[in-house]
Design an enzyme around this catalytic site. Structure first.
Site, PDB file in Angstrom:
ATOM      1  N   LEU A  45       0.862  -1.181   0.000  1.00  0.00           N
ATOM      2  CA  LEU A  45       0.000   0.000   0.000  1.00  0.00           C
ATOM      3  C   LEU A  45       0.896   1.228   0.000  1.00  0.00           C
ATOM      4  CD1 LEU A  45      -2.536  -1.145   2.738  1.00  0.00           C
ATOM      5  CD2 LEU A  45      -2.932  -1.110   0.272  1.00  0.00           C
ATOM      6  N   SER A  46       0.320   2.393  -0.283  1.00  0.00           N
ATOM      7  CA  SER A  46       1.169   3.586  -0.325  1.00  0.00           C
ATOM      8  C   SER A  46       1.841   3.826   1.018  1.00  0.00           C
ATOM      9  CB  SER A  46       0.360   4.812  -0.759  1.00  0.00           C
ATOM     10  OG  SER A  46      -0.689   5.074   0.146  1.00  0.00           O
ATOM     11  N   GLU A  47       1.173   3.468   2.129  1.00  0.00           N
ATOM     12  CA  GLU A  47       1.797   3.635   3.443  1.00  0.00           C
ATOM     13  C   GLU A  47       1.383   2.508   4.391  1.00  0.00           C
ATOM     14  OE1 GLU A  47       3.920   6.007   4.108  1.00  0.00           O
ATOM     15  OE2 GLU A  47       3.525   7.420   2.465  1.00  0.00           O
ATOM     16  N   THR A  48       2.345   2.083   5.194  1.00  0.00           N
ATOM     17  CA  THR A  48       2.091   1.281   6.389  1.00  0.00           C
ATOM     18  C   THR A  48       2.592   2.092   7.573  1.00  0.00           C
ATOM     19  OG1 THR A  48       2.287  -0.841   5.235  1.00  0.00           O
ATOM     20  CG2 THR A  48       2.628  -0.850   7.621  1.00  0.00           C
ATOM     21  N   CYS A  72       3.053  11.575   6.923  1.00  0.00           N
ATOM     22  CA  CYS A  72       1.965  10.993   6.123  1.00  0.00           C
ATOM     23  C   CYS A  72       0.642  11.287   6.820  1.00  0.00           C
ATOM     24  CB  CYS A  72       2.153   9.487   5.956  1.00  0.00           C
ATOM     25  SG  CYS A  72       0.802   8.727   5.030  1.00  0.00           S
TER      26      CYS A  72
END
Length: 261
Positions: A45-48, A72
């Site tokens: 995903l774009s961020e964890t 983020c």
């Protein structure tokens, strides 16, 4: 075998399959950087986001599939949603410590408000080089950690088709394209192929640059924003001096466990 709780949350969305999905991993103590980066790459995903408690507060870190980043928004909103909805957090606001300094998130009903730093940006004297890379008519360019490119109108933002390999050559974490909105104060899209995110569905941190610019241009401190990705996202923003308040909703998609070892 060690099991690590994981949640997936659609942030800046009021229903599933909209907004920006983030993986959330609550921790009691930090894992190694290599393990956290591997988890982020596996999630793809774009961020964890990972966080650990520090007394009544938390330390927070964010990873794209390729590297750790300094700030983020959507993943911070997702982490706050998990704390409130799944982990029994009851205080009026959550305080996080991060690479970008102190952050806080408060909740009113089903809306979360991020309190983030405004990011000062510098206007570039010439648009020619970036305009050539992007292949669209550019009105202004502003540079902070990300590069903000102002286009003529909403259609120009919606129709923009980037060459991701060329975008990697731009000296910035990511590239924001923005313009006035037809049904909102502003619209935007965000691209960060250099850190493994070809297009981010909804980008809270980008609004730390967008909000100061549009507040000054439009002469108003409260702004309604749309991010024009395929999934789409709606943000309600306010400028308060050197801080930006960014509000949105969140929905839990998944609860589960990662098996380590």
């Amino acid at each position: 075998m060690d099991k690590l709780a994981i949640y997936q949350v659609d942030a800046f969305a009021s229903e599933l399959f909209r907004g920006n999905p983030a993986a959330v991993c609550p921790l009691q103590q930090w894992l190694s950087d290599d393990i956290m980066q591997a988890i982020a790459a596996e999630n793809n995903l774009s961020e964890t986001v990972f966080f650990v408690p520090e007394g009544e507060e938390f330390h927070i870190r964010w990873f794209t599939p390729e590297r750790e980043v300094n700030l983020c928004g959507h993943a911070t909103l997702a982490a706050s949603h998990v704390l409130y909805e799944h982990l029994g957090y009851e205080r009026a606001s959550i305080k996080f410590h991060s690479r970008s300094g102190p952050l806080s998130v408060s909740r009113a009903g089903d809306m979360y408000q991020l309190n983030f730093p405004a990011r000062p940006s510098e206007r570039l004297a010439s648009v020619d080089e970036v305009q050539k890379i992007l292949g669209v008519k550019v009105q202004e360019i502003w540079k902070a950690e990300d590069m903000m490119v102002v286009l003529e109108d909403e259609n120009a933002v919606r129709d923009f088709q980037p060459d991701h390999e060329k975008l990697k050559k731009i000296d910035a974490r990511g590239v924001i394209v923005t313009a006035p909105g037809r049904n909102s104060d502003m619209v935007s899209r965000f691209f960060a192929p250099a850190v493994g995110v070809p297009e981010d569905p909804v980008t809270g941190s980008a609004h730390c640059i967008l909000v100061p610019y549009w507040a000054e241009r439009l002469g108003k401190s409260s702004l309604h924003a749309f991010q024009l990705s395929r999934r789409g996202g709606e943000l309600f923003c306010e400028l308060h001096g050197d801080r930006v308040h960014i509000s949105g909703k969140a929905v839990t998609y998944l609860e589960g466990y990662i098996t380590l070892g």
